[in-house]
Design an enzyme around this catalytic site. Structure first.
Site: not given
Ligand SMILES: *Cc1c(COP(=O)(O)O)cnc(C)c1O
Length: 409
Positions: A141, A226, A255
């Site tokens: 994700f 990520d 985040k």
């Molecule tokens: C939440 C998340 C995203 C996307 O972030 P948004 O601020 O919702 O665009 C990307 N990668 C990971 C691992 C995430 O948990």
């Protein structure tokens, strides 16, 4: 429940139905707790998918927000502002990178990383124009843009959204051998989450990150982690890659960088990668704005000053151990690191959502991810007493799911 029903009805009637929230309407939050419009109190064990590591409305972050709001909020990058520098240099300092490029949401920071990697591939690695390949993992994700869902393996994230962006190759998660085999002379980067969050809190085998670091280095392939969800002390280290000293070439964060009050994200790298961007190549109107920068700096400061890494590690270990000790007949497996914990419900015991609904009735807010897994990721400022309080409720729900626990409707 009148007010709750009315609010939900209004939202349902005028909003897109792209989420399936639990039926609770939150009105106020403080620390690890939130209140709903009925005056009921809940312990927040989701933390907005780890965007609230510092807790709701941390006073120092709110102070920084208010103070900056009284000065200047937005300049655009057409001009300099006096907050971006201190923010980015602190971010580089705590992560061990030379350069940072600020964005707003996680998906934008991921896109930024993909663009940087591709351009590096053409300019520095010498890959032939439009031939660059990026390897990613199954069950990933990384966000919701068209390019990002182009390499999702989740059918629903893609269905109806084609045509997709080419140039991505998928290998199984945490499989260093598969990575080695998948690399070709056109491979410019490999991107993964050090722990898959949305994918169900999947933790790779010990040594996997270090091995992947070695393989990518040997093959002149950029390693992109990520850490939008795993970063900022969530897993017991400031960043999850630090568990194995596997410093990537590019780190993507978001985040909790905004302390749960403002969207702030960034891509980090060394100079060799970042210098591929020239004026006009890439940008964002709000990226690096002084309000976000002030919030971001305060959010980092709180993590450091309150030693939230240590808290996350100690309390995470405690919480996981106590969950294991429940010996729940419904639980298949408990996984995680620090305060990122997944409790997988056995398929024959139904889905995770009803468990989350019962927990909500008892005052514990959490959310299922991928049908079978309950994710527990409370704010890192949570106390041991609060965890004990939650464990009591969790124990009730995980010991006997046949109990008729419901909230008045
Ligand atoms: C939440 C998340 C995203 C996307 O972030 P948004 O601020 O919702 O665009 C990307 N990668 C990971 C691992 C995430 O948990």
């Amino acid at each position: 429940m009148e007010t709750t029903k009315k609010v939900i009805q209004e939202v349902e009637s005028c909003s897109a139905h792209n989420y399936h929230p639990l039926p609770v309407v939150i009105e106020k939050g403080e620390g690890a707790w939130v209140h709903d419009v009925e005056g009921k109190k809940y312990l927040d064990m989701l933390s907005a998918y780890s965007a609230l590591n510092q807790g709701h409305r941390h006073p120092r972050i709110i102070d920084a927000l208010v103070e900056q709001a009284g000065k200047v909020t937005l300049t655009s990058r057409a001009f300099h502002n006096d907050k971006m520098g201190p923010f980015l240099s602190k971010l580089c300092e705590i992560s061990g990178f030379e350069k940072a490029l600020p964005m707003n949401t996680g998906a934008e920071a991921v896109e930024t990383a993909l663009k940087a990697a591709r351009k590096w591939g053409y300019q520095k690695k010498g890959v032939e124009e439009n031939q660059a390949e990026i390897i990613v993992c199954a069950n990933n994700f990384h966000g919701r843009t068209i390019s990002i869902v182009s390499f999702s393996t989740e059918e629903q994230y893609r269905m109806g959204f084609g045509p997709f962006t080419p140039g991505f190759k998928v290998i199984p998660y945490g499989d260093a051998e598969a990575l080695e085999k998948a690399i070709t002379r056109n491979t410019i980067a490999f991107m993964m989450e050090p722990i898959q969050g949305e994918g169900g809190v999947i933790v790779p085998e010990k040594g996997c990150l270090a091995k992947i670091r070695e393989i990518t280095r040997e093959n002149n392939v950029l390693l992109i982690f990520d850490e939008i969800q795993t970063g900022f002390a969530r897993t017991g280290k400031m960043f999850a890659f630090q568990h194995e000293a596997a410093q990537p070439d590019i780190l993507v964060v978001g985040k909790a960088l905004g302390g749960g009050v403002y969207p702030v994200s960034a891509m980090l790298s060394n100079t060799e990668v970042m210098e591929v961007f020239k004026p006009g190549d890439h940008g964002s109107t709000f990226g690096g704005n002084p309000l976000g920068a002030a919030v971001g700096l305060a959010s980092i400061q709180v993590l450091l000053d309150e030693k939230l890494e240590e808290r996350s590690e100690t309390l995470g270990e405690y919480f996981s151990k106590r969950l294991q000790e429940l010996n729940s007949p419904y639980v298949k497996e408990i996984r995680g690191k620090g305060l990122l914990i997944g409790v997988e419900i056995k398929a024959e015991c139904g889905k995770a959502r009803p468990f989350c609904e019962r927990l909500m009735a008892l005052g514990v807010l959490c959310k299922e991810t991928h049908d079978q897994t309950i994710r527990f990721a409370p704010p890192l400022i949570i106390s041991k007493d609060e965890i004990d309080w939650a464990l009591e409720k969790i124990s009730t729900v995980l010991q006997d799911a046949s109990q008729n626990i419901s909230w008045e409707e």
